[in-house]
Design an enzyme around this catalytic site. Structure first.
Site, PDB file in Angstrom:
ATOM      1  N   SER A 160     -13.890  17.028  38.168  1.00 26.95           N
ATOM      2  CA  SER A 160     -12.569  17.614  37.915  1.00 26.95           C
ATOM      3  C   SER A 160     -11.771  17.546  39.213  1.00 26.95           C
ATOM      4  O   SER A 160     -12.345  17.358  40.297  1.00 26.95           O
ATOM      5  CB  SER A 160     -12.728  19.078  37.477  1.00 26.95           C
ATOM      6  N   TYR A 197     -16.192  27.769  37.898  1.00 26.98           N
ATOM      7  CA  TYR A 197     -15.938  26.407  37.416  1.00 26.98           C
ATOM      8  C   TYR A 197     -15.775  25.450  38.588  1.00 26.98           C
ATOM      9  O   TYR A 197     -16.366  24.367  38.610  1.00 26.98           O
ATOM     10  CB  TYR A 197     -14.683  26.407  36.538  1.00 26.98           C
TER      11      TYR A 197
END
Length: 254
Positions: free
Chosen positions: A145, A158
């Site tokens: 990401s 995350y």
């Protein structure tokens, strides 16, 4: 030149592929000629998507197992290999997100995110890589990401998990490269999917994404397909341990 990107005769397992980015990647790999294996937890949805993809003429199988359970991963991969043959391409896409203030995340929240986003990639890769080592070839693509490189408030577990994906990728490159296996990562930017629909629908947040991204828009899942096919194919045989940002330029600018 197109032969470099041809995945005919290859079997590709894409985790978390019953929807969103994972499904788009599976569709792209199938279009390049691969026999794709869809994976998910919702078996009914998984079967519907597999049937839909098969209707296009693609070779498709499906498998369901808990990615965070070591014994379930071992048994699931063994069952899959026995049914459809060796896995030539693995895309570790499965993931989840929790949002909240850092001081309010519980230990259980942390463990759940890390297990789903990071530990699962280790467990599945380890099982699949054993067969790849015996055959002296294979491709593993981990989905990171922009949060692999950049932090934002409210998503610390995350971000930590996706940062871990980068170093997992590099460590696997070091360990598996001598066996003819390439391990790379894709770092998507902000993409419009079912899981991000609330953010897409938030005018303030969407405006921030569009201002922050040189491309001036949210990513579309099909924007990731070319990168996945490249990293799964012979075109990337001398590319190893790298992180390819597909983010409209977000991580290139300040």
């Amino acid at each position: 030149m197109t032969d470099l990107f041809d995945l005919s005769g290859r079997t590709a397992l894409v985790t978390g592929s019953s929807r969103g980015i994972g499904l788009a990647l599976a569709e792209g790999l199938a279009a390049a000629g691969a026999h794709v294996v869809l994976h998910g937890r919702d078996l009914d949805r998984l079967r519907r998507e597999a049937d839909s993809l098969q209707a296009t003429g693609a070779a498709v199988s499906d498998v369901a197992f808990d990615l965070t359970d070591e014994s379930a991963v071992r048994d699931g991969i063994a069952e899959l290999v026995g049914r459809v043959g060796a896995v030539d391409v693995l895309v570790n896409n499965a993931g989840m997100q929790l949002r909240g203030p850092f001081t309010e995340f519980t230990g259980a929240d942390w463990d759940r995110v890390i297990a789903t986003n990071l530990t699962s990639a280790f467990l599945v890769s380890r099982e699949v890589a054993r067969g790849m080592q015996q055959r002296r070839r294979g491709k593993i693509v981990n989905i990171g990401s922009v949060q692999s490189m950049l932090g934002r408030p409210g998503i610390t577990p995350y971000a930590a998990s996706k940062g871990g994906i980068v170093m997992l990728t590099r460590g696997m490159c070091a360990d598996l490269g001598p066996s003819g296996i390439q391990v790379n990562a894709i770092a998507p930017g902000y993409f419009a999917t079912e899981l991000t629909s609330a953010l897409v629908d938030d005018p303030e947040f969407s405006a921030w994404v569009e201002r922050r991204t040189p491309a001036g828009r949210w990513g579309r899942v099909e924007d990731l397909v070319g990168a996945a096919v490249f990293l799964a194919s012979a075109a990337s045989d001398f590319v190893n341990g790298q992180v390819l940002a597909v983010d409209g330029g977000m991580t290139a600018v300040v």
